[in-house]
Design a protein around this motif. Structure first.
Motif, PDB file in Angstrom:
ATOM      1  N   GLY A  73     -22.224   9.665   5.119  1.00 24.42           N
ATOM      2  CA  GLY A  73     -22.683   8.653   4.187  1.00 24.42           C
ATOM      3  C   GLY A  73     -24.141   8.750   3.779  1.00 24.42           C
ATOM      4  O   GLY A  73     -24.570   8.044   2.878  1.00 24.42           O
ATOM      5  N   LEU A  74     -24.911   9.614   4.422  1.00 26.65           N
ATOM      6  CA  LEU A  74     -26.341   9.697   4.074  1.00 26.65           C
ATOM      7  C   LEU A  74     -26.554  10.165   2.641  1.00 26.65           C
ATOM      8  O   LEU A  74     -27.449   9.686   1.954  1.00 26.65           O
ATOM      9  CB  LEU A  74     -27.085  10.625   5.041  1.00 26.65           C
ATOM     10  CG  LEU A  74     -27.421  10.038   6.403  1.00 26.65           C
ATOM     11  CD1 LEU A  74     -28.152  11.068   7.257  1.00 26.65           C
ATOM     12  CD2 LEU A  74     -28.249   8.775   6.278  1.00 26.65           C
ATOM     13  N   GLY A  75     -25.742  11.096   2.176  1.00 24.35           N
ATOM     14  CA  GLY A  75     -25.870  11.572   0.797  1.00 24.35           C
ATOM     15  C   GLY A  75     -25.594  10.471  -0.206  1.00 24.35           C
ATOM     16  O   GLY A  75     -26.293  10.336  -1.216  1.00 24.35           O
ATOM     17  N   LEU A  76     -24.595   9.654   0.075  1.00 20.19           N
ATOM     18  CA  LEU A  76     -24.272   8.539  -0.811  1.00 20.19           C
ATOM     19  C   LEU A  76     -25.400   7.511  -0.818  1.00 20.19           C
ATOM     20  O   LEU A  76     -25.793   7.002  -1.876  1.00 20.19           O
ATOM     21  CB  LEU A  76     -22.970   7.860  -0.370  1.00 20.19           C
ATOM     22  CG  LEU A  76     -21.707   8.721  -0.365  1.00 20.19           C
ATOM     23  CD1 LEU A  76     -20.529   7.923   0.184  1.00 20.19           C
ATOM     24  CD2 LEU A  76     -21.407   9.253  -1.744  1.00 20.19           C
ATOM     25  N   LEU A  77     -25.922   7.209   0.362  1.00 16.57           N
ATOM     26  CA  LEU A  77     -27.046   6.265   0.438  1.00 16.57           C
ATOM     27  C   LEU A  77     -28.269   6.804  -0.291  1.00 16.57           C
ATOM     28  O   LEU A  77     -28.967   6.064  -0.984  1.00 16.57           O
ATOM     29  CB  LEU A  77     -27.380   5.966   1.897  1.00 16.57           C
ATOM     30  CG  LEU A  77     -26.350   5.154   2.674  1.00 16.57           C
ATOM     31  CD1 LEU A  77     -26.692   5.111   4.156  1.00 16.57           C
ATOM     32  CD2 LEU A  77     -26.242   3.750   2.106  1.00 16.57           C
ATOM     33  N   GLY A  78     -28.517   8.100  -0.157  1.00 10.79           N
ATOM     34  CA  GLY A  78     -29.643   8.724  -0.864  1.00 10.79           C
ATOM     35  C   GLY A  78     -29.489   8.622  -2.367  1.00 10.79           C
ATOM     36  O   GLY A  78     -30.462   8.352  -3.087  1.00 10.79           O
ATOM     37  N   MET A  79     -28.261   8.824  -2.868  1.00  9.74           N
ATOM     38  CA  MET A  79     -28.018   8.692  -4.311  1.00  9.74           C
ATOM     39  C   MET A  79     -28.303   7.263  -4.757  1.00  9.74           C
ATOM     40  O   MET A  79     -28.965   7.039  -5.777  1.00  9.74           O
ATOM     41  CB  MET A  79     -26.573   9.075  -4.652  1.00  9.74           C
ATOM     42  CG  MET A  79     -26.265  10.539  -4.467  1.00  9.74           C
ATOM     43  SD  MET A  79     -24.634  11.133  -5.022  1.00  9.74           S
ATOM     44  CE  MET A  79     -23.550   9.759  -4.949  1.00  9.74           C
ATOM     45  N   VAL A  96     -14.982   4.173   0.598  1.00 11.21           N
ATOM     46  CA  VAL A  96     -16.399   4.082   0.245  1.00 11.21           C
ATOM     47  C   VAL A  96     -17.151   3.170   1.208  1.00 11.21           C
ATOM     48  O   VAL A  96     -18.219   3.527   1.719  1.00 11.21           O
ATOM     49  CB  VAL A  96     -16.583   3.592  -1.209  1.00 11.21           C
ATOM     50  CG1 VAL A  96     -18.058   3.432  -1.548  1.00 11.21           C
ATOM     51  CG2 VAL A  96     -15.903   4.543  -2.186  1.00 11.21           C
ATOM     52  N   GLU A  97     -16.618   1.996   1.448  1.00 13.07           N
ATOM     53  CA  GLU A  97     -17.293   1.029   2.314  1.00 13.07           C
ATOM     54  C   GLU A  97     -17.512   1.602   3.712  1.00 13.07           C
ATOM     55  O   GLU A  97     -18.585   1.461   4.293  1.00 13.07           O
ATOM     56  CB  GLU A  97     -16.489  -0.274   2.380  1.00 13.07           C
ATOM     57  CG  GLU A  97     -17.222  -1.402   3.060  1.00 13.07           C
ATOM     58  CD  GLU A  97     -18.482  -1.831   2.320  1.00 13.07           C
ATOM     59  OE1 GLU A  97     -19.424  -2.303   3.006  1.00 13.07           O
ATOM     60  OE2 GLU A  97     -18.550  -1.704   1.093  1.00 13.07           O
ATOM     61  N   GLU A  98     -16.501   2.259   4.246  1.00 16.27           N
ATOM     62  CA  GLU A  98     -16.623   2.850   5.576  1.00 16.27           C
ATOM     63  C   GLU A  98     -17.701   3.931   5.591  1.00 16.27           C
ATOM     64  O   GLU A  98     -18.507   4.005   6.511  1.00 16.27           O
ATOM     65  CB  GLU A  98     -15.269   3.427   6.025  1.00 16.27           C
ATOM     66  CG  GLU A  98     -15.233   3.873   7.474  1.00 16.27           C
ATOM     67  CD  GLU A  98     -15.720   5.298   7.684  1.00 16.27           C
ATOM     68  OE1 GLU A  98     -16.312   5.570   8.750  1.00 16.27           O
ATOM     69  OE2 GLU A  98     -15.526   6.134   6.796  1.00 16.27           O
ATOM     70  N   ALA A  99     -17.737   4.753   4.548  1.00 13.20           N
ATOM     71  CA  ALA A  99     -18.726   5.831   4.491  1.00 13.20           C
ATOM     72  C   ALA A  99     -20.149   5.286   4.395  1.00 13.20           C
ATOM     73  O   ALA A  99     -21.081   5.850   4.971  1.00 13.20           O
ATOM     74  CB  ALA A  99     -18.437   6.760   3.318  1.00 13.20           C
ATOM     75  N   LEU A 100     -20.328   4.189   3.672  1.00 11.61           N
ATOM     76  CA  LEU A 100     -21.671   3.629   3.482  1.00 11.61           C
ATOM     77  C   LEU A 100     -22.152   2.803   4.670  1.00 11.61           C
ATOM     78  O   LEU A 100     -23.356   2.666   4.873  1.00 11.61           O
ATOM     79  CB  LEU A 100     -21.711   2.770   2.217  1.00 11.61           C
ATOM     80  CG  LEU A 100     -21.593   3.518   0.902  1.00 11.61           C
ATOM     81  CD1 LEU A 100     -21.453   2.549  -0.262  1.00 11.61           C
ATOM     82  CD2 LEU A 100     -22.788   4.441   0.686  1.00 11.61           C
ATOM     83  N   THR A 101     -21.237   2.268   5.454  1.00 10.16           N
ATOM     84  CA  THR A 101     -21.651   1.375   6.533  1.00 10.16           C
ATOM     85  C   THR A 101     -21.512   1.963   7.929  1.00 10.16           C
ATOM     86  O   THR A 101     -21.959   1.353   8.885  1.00 10.16           O
ATOM     87  CB  THR A 101     -20.851   0.056   6.488  1.00 10.16           C
ATOM     88  OG1 THR A 101     -19.461   0.339   6.622  1.00 10.16           O
ATOM     89  CG2 THR A 101     -21.114  -0.705   5.194  1.00 10.16           C
ATOM     90  N   THR A 102     -20.919   3.135   8.058  1.00 14.38           N
ATOM     91  CA  THR A 102     -20.707   3.712   9.375  1.00 14.38           C
ATOM     92  C   THR A 102     -22.035   3.984  10.089  1.00 14.38           C
ATOM     93  O   THR A 102     -23.032   4.311   9.453  1.00 14.38           O
ATOM     94  CB  THR A 102     -19.877   5.004   9.308  1.00 14.38           C
ATOM     95  OG1 THR A 102     -19.617   5.450  10.642  1.00 14.38           O
ATOM     96  CG2 THR A 102     -20.617   6.106   8.571  1.00 14.38           C
ATOM     97  N   LYS A 103     -22.021   3.826  11.370  1.00  9.42           N
ATOM     98  CA  LYS A 103     -23.193   4.168  12.184  1.00  9.42           C
ATOM     99  C   LYS A 103     -23.124   5.625  12.640  1.00  9.42           C
ATOM    100  O   LYS A 103     -24.053   6.137  13.248  1.00  9.42           O
ATOM    101  CB  LYS A 103     -23.272   3.251  13.419  1.00  9.42           C
ATOM    102  CG  LYS A 103     -23.335   1.786  13.086  1.00  9.42           C
ATOM    103  CD  LYS A 103     -24.625   1.433  12.401  1.00  9.42           C
ATOM    104  CE  LYS A 103     -24.700  -0.074  12.196  1.00  9.42           C
ATOM    105  NZ  LYS A 103     -25.347  -0.459  10.974  1.00  9.42           N
ATOM    106  N   ASP A 104     -22.007   6.278  12.344  1.00  9.94           N
ATOM    107  CA  ASP A 104     -21.784   7.676  12.727  1.00  9.94           C
ATOM    108  C   ASP A 104     -22.464   8.587  11.703  1.00  9.94           C
ATOM    109  O   ASP A 104     -21.829   9.075  10.775  1.00  9.94           O
ATOM    110  CB  ASP A 104     -20.279   7.955  12.806  1.00  9.94           C
ATOM    111  CG  ASP A 104     -19.965   9.368  13.266  1.00  9.94           C
ATOM    112  OD1 ASP A 104     -20.822   9.970  13.936  1.00  9.94           O
ATOM    113  OD2 ASP A 104     -18.861   9.847  12.952  1.00  9.94           O
ATOM    114  N   ARG A 105     -23.743   8.783  11.818  1.00  4.55           N
ATOM    115  CA  ARG A 105     -24.503   9.617  10.889  1.00  4.55           C
ATOM    116  C   ARG A 105     -24.386  11.077  11.277  1.00  4.55           C
ATOM    117  O   ARG A 105     -24.210  11.388  12.438  1.00  4.55           O
ATOM    118  CB  ARG A 105     -25.973   9.178  10.856  1.00  4.55           C
ATOM    119  CG  ARG A 105     -26.150   7.761  10.362  1.00  4.55           C
ATOM    120  CD  ARG A 105     -25.785   7.658   8.895  1.00  4.55           C
ATOM    121  NE  ARG A 105     -25.894   6.276   8.427  1.00  4.55           N
ATOM    122  CZ  ARG A 105     -25.058   5.735   7.573  1.00  4.55           C
ATOM    123  NH1 ARG A 105     -24.056   6.410   7.095  1.00  4.55           N
ATOM    124  NH2 ARG A 105     -25.220   4.510   7.193  1.00  4.55           N
TER     125      ARG A 105
END
Length: 119
Positions: free
Chosen positions: A83-89, A71-80
């Motif tokens: 993780g954008l869907g999680l951040l949007g939620m 989870v942490e990697e998906a939310l903090t990665t700069k590789d967009r």
């Protein structure tokens, strides 16, 4: 999810009722993104969704038995766009003064929990 071969269990608890439209839209979008993630990434065989209607809040619980992720990697990665869907939620739920928690780790499925207060 059934179309993707994922067995679904859906339930509600508490007195089911219409919610304020912004809350309904928020919950719909969180469910939509979660289902999309399960279909695209989880390789799950089953998923559970539950809505909990309380007097002053509504809760949403989504879980799957898929491959999980960091989870942490998906939310903090700069590789967009990862993780954008999680951040949007998270942003949608925050706008409703609610909380969203995501629990997962590689190999152990995923749980998404939401709680939104009601006036």
């Amino acid at each position: 999810l059934r179309h993707a071969g994922v067995k679904v269990n859906f339930k509600t608890t508490g007195p089911v009722r219409r919610l304020p439209p912004p809350v309904e839209t928020c919950l719909f979008r969180v469910i939509q993104e979660s289902v999309n993630n399960i279909t695209r990434h989880a390789r799950a065989q089953s998923a559970k969704l539950s809505l909990r209607f309380q007097k002053k809040a509504v809760g949403l619980h989504i879980s799957d038995d898929g491959v999980g992720f960091d989870v942490e990697e998906a939310l903090t990665t700069k590789d967009r766009p990862r993780g954008l869907g999680l951040l949007g939620m998270k942003e949608r739920v925050a706008l409703m003064n609610g909380t969203l928690d995501i629990f997962s780790q590689p190999g152990s499925g995923t749980v998404v929990q939401v709680k939104i207060p009601l006036k």
